[in-house]
Motif scaffolding. Structure first.
Motif, PDB file in Angstrom:
ATOM      1  N   ASP A 107       0.834  -1.212   0.000  1.00 48.25           N
ATOM      2  CA  ASP A 107       0.000   0.000   0.000  1.00 48.25           C
ATOM      3  C   ASP A 107       0.865   1.258   0.000  1.00 48.25           C
ATOM      4  OD1 ASP A 107      -2.258  -1.593   0.044  1.00 48.25           O
ATOM      5  OD2 ASP A 107      -2.648  -1.305   2.201  1.00 48.25           O
ATOM      6  N   PHE A 108       1.927   1.229   0.780  1.00 45.95           N
ATOM      7  CA  PHE A 108       2.884   2.342   0.830  1.00 45.95           C
ATOM      8  C   PHE A 108       3.530   2.524  -0.549  1.00 45.95           C
ATOM      9  CE2 PHE A 108       7.426   3.429   2.185  1.00 45.95           C
ATOM     10  CZ  PHE A 108       7.186   4.778   2.390  1.00 45.95           C
ATOM     11  N   ALA A 109       3.946   1.422  -1.161  1.00 45.78           N
ATOM     12  CA  ALA A 109       4.586   1.478  -2.478  1.00 45.78           C
ATOM     13  C   ALA A 109       3.639   2.040  -3.539  1.00 45.78           C
ATOM     14  CB  ALA A 109       5.081   0.090  -2.876  1.00 45.78           C
ATOM     15  N   LYS A 110       2.368   1.695  -3.465  1.00 47.78           N
ATOM     16  CA  LYS A 110       1.396   2.223  -4.427  1.00 47.78           C
ATOM     17  C   LYS A 110       1.305   3.742  -4.326  1.00 47.78           C
ATOM     18  CE  LYS A 110      -1.428  -1.925  -4.720  1.00 47.78           C
ATOM     19  NZ  LYS A 110      -2.641  -2.607  -4.251  1.00 47.78           N
ATOM     20  N   ARG A 111       1.337   4.257  -3.108  1.00 45.01           N
ATOM     21  CA  ARG A 111       1.298   5.713  -2.923  1.00 45.01           C
ATOM     22  C   ARG A 111       2.562   6.361  -3.490  1.00 45.01           C
ATOM     23  NH1 ARG A 111      -1.334   7.876   2.478  1.00 45.01           N
ATOM     24  NH2 ARG A 111      -1.278   9.683   1.124  1.00 45.01           N
ATOM     25  N   ILE A 112       3.677   5.713  -3.282  1.00 45.50           N
ATOM     26  CA  ILE A 112       4.939   6.238  -3.815  1.00 45.50           C
ATOM     27  C   ILE A 112       4.953   6.158  -5.338  1.00 45.50           C
ATOM     28  CG2 ILE A 112       7.419   5.745  -3.956  1.00 45.50           C
ATOM     29  CD1 ILE A 112       7.358   5.363  -0.945  1.00 45.50           C
ATOM     30  N   ASP A 113       4.452   5.062  -5.880  1.00 45.31           N
ATOM     31  CA  ASP A 113       4.380   4.917  -7.340  1.00 45.31           C
ATOM     32  C   ASP A 113       3.576   6.063  -7.968  1.00 45.31           C
ATOM     33  OD1 ASP A 113       5.890   2.588  -7.334  1.00 45.31           O
ATOM     34  OD2 ASP A 113       4.135   1.260  -7.385  1.00 45.31           O
ATOM     35  N   GLN A 114       2.545   6.522  -7.267  1.00 42.90           N
ATOM     36  CA  GLN A 114       1.691   7.597  -7.788  1.00 42.90           C
ATOM     37  C   GLN A 114       2.426   8.931  -7.892  1.00 42.90           C
ATOM     38  OE1 GLN A 114      -1.649   7.527  -5.119  1.00 42.90           O
ATOM     39  NE2 GLN A 114      -2.602   5.778  -6.126  1.00 42.90           N
ATOM     40  N   VAL A 115       3.470   9.114  -7.114  1.00 39.48           N
ATOM     41  CA  VAL A 115       4.207  10.385  -7.142  1.00 39.48           C
ATOM     42  C   VAL A 115       5.624  10.209  -7.692  1.00 39.48           C
ATOM     43  CG1 VAL A 115       2.851  11.354  -5.236  1.00 39.48           C
ATOM     44  CG2 VAL A 115       5.009  10.168  -4.747  1.00 39.48           C
ATOM     45  N   ALA A 116       5.863   9.085  -8.326  1.00 39.38           N
ATOM     46  CA  ALA A 116       7.221   8.729  -8.769  1.00 39.38           C
ATOM     47  C   ALA A 116       7.885   9.806  -9.627  1.00 39.38           C
ATOM     48  CB  ALA A 116       7.200   7.400  -9.516  1.00 39.38           C
ATOM     49  N   ARG A 117       7.114  10.491 -10.449  1.00 34.92           N
ATOM     50  CA  ARG A 117       7.703  11.525 -11.319  1.00 34.92           C
ATOM     51  C   ARG A 117       8.336  12.665 -10.523  1.00 34.92           C
ATOM     52  NH1 ARG A 117       6.249  12.164 -16.934  1.00 34.92           N
ATOM     53  NH2 ARG A 117       5.510  10.141 -17.627  1.00 34.92           N
ATOM     54  N   ARG A 118       7.837  12.878  -9.326  1.00 33.70           N
ATOM     55  CA  ARG A 118       8.384  13.956  -8.500  1.00 33.70           C
ATOM     56  C   ARG A 118       9.839  13.689  -8.106  1.00 33.70           C
ATOM     57  NH1 ARG A 118       4.442  14.981  -3.688  1.00 33.70           N
ATOM     58  NH2 ARG A 118       6.022  16.546  -3.198  1.00 33.70           N
ATOM     59  N   PHE A 119      10.205  12.433  -8.018  1.00 38.24           N
ATOM     60  CA  PHE A 119      11.590  12.106  -7.664  1.00 38.24           C
ATOM     61  C   PHE A 119      12.561  12.565  -8.750  1.00 38.24           C
ATOM     62  CE2 PHE A 119       9.261   8.709  -5.275  1.00 38.24           C
ATOM     63  CZ  PHE A 119       9.528   9.196  -4.010  1.00 38.24           C
ATOM     64  N   GLU A 120      12.102  12.569 -10.001  1.00 39.20           N
ATOM     65  CA  GLU A 120      12.960  12.992 -11.109  1.00 39.20           C
ATOM     66  C   GLU A 120      13.349  14.458 -10.987  1.00 39.20           C
ATOM     67  OE1 GLU A 120      10.791  11.993 -14.667  1.00 39.20           O
ATOM     68  OE2 GLU A 120      10.631   9.887 -14.054  1.00 39.20           O
ATOM     69  N   GLN A 121      12.496  15.266 -10.352  1.00 45.57           N
ATOM     70  CA  GLN A 121      12.763  16.695 -10.178  1.00 45.57           C
ATOM     71  C   GLN A 121      13.540  16.999  -8.897  1.00 45.57           C
ATOM     72  OE1 GLN A 121       9.857  15.946 -12.098  1.00 45.57           O
ATOM     73  NE2 GLN A 121      11.186  16.838 -13.633  1.00 45.57           N
ATOM     74  N   ALA A 122      13.637  16.034  -8.013  1.00 49.22           N
ATOM     75  CA  ALA A 122      14.303  16.264  -6.729  1.00 49.22           C
ATOM     76  C   ALA A 122      15.780  16.582  -6.936  1.00 49.22           C
ATOM     77  CB  ALA A 122      14.145  15.047  -5.828  1.00 49.22           C
ATOM     78  N   LYS A 123      16.244  17.569  -6.198  1.00 51.62           N
ATOM     79  CA  LYS A 123      17.641  17.983  -6.308  1.00 51.62           C
ATOM     80  C   LYS A 123      18.440  17.650  -5.052  1.00 51.62           C
ATOM     81  CE  LYS A 123      16.924  21.528  -9.757  1.00 51.62           C
ATOM     82  NZ  LYS A 123      16.131  20.645 -10.519  1.00 51.62           N
ATOM     83  N   SER A 124      17.750  17.172  -4.022  1.00 49.80           N
ATOM     84  CA  SER A 124      18.446  16.845  -2.780  1.00 49.80           C
ATOM     85  C   SER A 124      17.774  15.654  -2.098  1.00 49.80           C
ATOM     86  CB  SER A 124      18.424  18.039  -1.821  1.00 49.80           C
ATOM     87  OG  SER A 124      17.111  18.236  -1.309  1.00 49.80           O
ATOM     88  N   PHE A 125      18.522  15.067  -1.190  1.00 52.52           N
ATOM     89  CA  PHE A 125      17.967  13.964  -0.419  1.00 52.52           C
ATOM     90  C   PHE A 125      16.804  14.455   0.445  1.00 52.52           C
ATOM     91  CE2 PHE A 125      17.608  11.347   3.360  1.00 52.52           C
ATOM     92  CZ  PHE A 125      17.420  10.102   2.783  1.00 52.52           C
ATOM     93  N   ASN A 126      16.920  15.655   0.976  1.00 50.87           N
ATOM     94  CA  ASN A 126      15.838  16.195   1.806  1.00 50.87           C
ATOM     95  C   ASN A 126      14.526  16.252   1.024  1.00 50.87           C
ATOM     96  OD1 ASN A 126      17.628  16.462   3.911  1.00 50.87           O
ATOM     97  ND2 ASN A 126      17.812  18.680   3.744  1.00 50.87           N
ATOM     98  N   GLU A 127      14.599  16.580  -0.262  1.00 48.99           N
ATOM     99  CA  GLU A 127      13.387  16.608  -1.100  1.00 48.99           C
ATOM    100  C   GLU A 127      12.831  15.190  -1.269  1.00 48.99           C
ATOM    101  OE1 GLU A 127      13.437  19.047  -4.750  1.00 48.99           O
ATOM    102  OE2 GLU A 127      15.335  19.852  -3.984  1.00 48.99           O
TER     103      GLU A 127
END
Length: 168
Positions: free
Chosen positions: A59-79
């Motif tokens: 269930d946690f992974a499904k939520r993360i999968d839904q926002v996966a594109r946001r990781f491509e824009q992340a510039k730091s670990f904090n993000e």
């Protein structure tokens, strides 16, 4: 408090014995979904997440999968950490959030720049007089110069693995 000599010996032992396992473990997760479910290429769930039911991790992974594109824009670990934390569900605690963020960060070549402390790592840090949830590399190096040989994630692993030794 542990002596400088004993702390130096533990750091040396970590570098010789444990570092390669930490690196190999991170390479075991080759996509965002496996990073979130904590199930690597070997088909085994990471020991840190052993108490979390597979259905909760899914269930946690499904939520993360839904926002996966946001990781491509992340510039730091904090993000990355913040995005993963936004996906938190019941039964997913701080250690799973951190571990997931580290695994996803590795996929994008983004590592923590400070040491995140939870569970065993927090106990190890407390033995060194550190009571915060995050600590800078400079603060840790001030406690022992040999910490400069480790990355923030390696220090988190070191503090976790050796927390009992550090507490005496």
């Amino acid at each position: 408090m542990i002596s400088t000599k004993n702390l130096d010996a533990l750091i040396k032992q970590f570098i010789q014995k444990d570092r390669q396992n930490i690196v190999a473990d991170l390479k075991n997760y080759d996509n965002i979904h496996s990073a979130a479910t904590a199930v690597g290429k070997n088909g085994r769930k990471h020991d840190h997440q052993r108490r979390i039911r597979p259905t909760d991790l899914e269930d946690f992974a499904k939520r993360i999968d839904q926002v996966a594109r946001r990781f491509e824009q992340a510039k730091s670990f904090n993000e990355i950490y913040a995005i993963v934390n936004e996906c938190r569900i019941y039964k997913i605690g701080p250690l799973a959030i951190y571990d997931t963020a580290v695994r996803i960060g590795r996929l994008y070549n983004i590592e923590p720049q400070e040491v995140y402390l939870q569970q065993g790592a927090k106990w190890g840090a407390q033995a060194l007089g550190i009571t915060k949830n995050r600590v800078s590399m400079q603060e840790l190096i001030a406690t022992n110069k040999n910490f400069s040989q480790l990355s923030p994630h390696e220090i988190e692993s070191f503090l976790c693995i050796y927390h009992k030794d550090l507490r005496g």
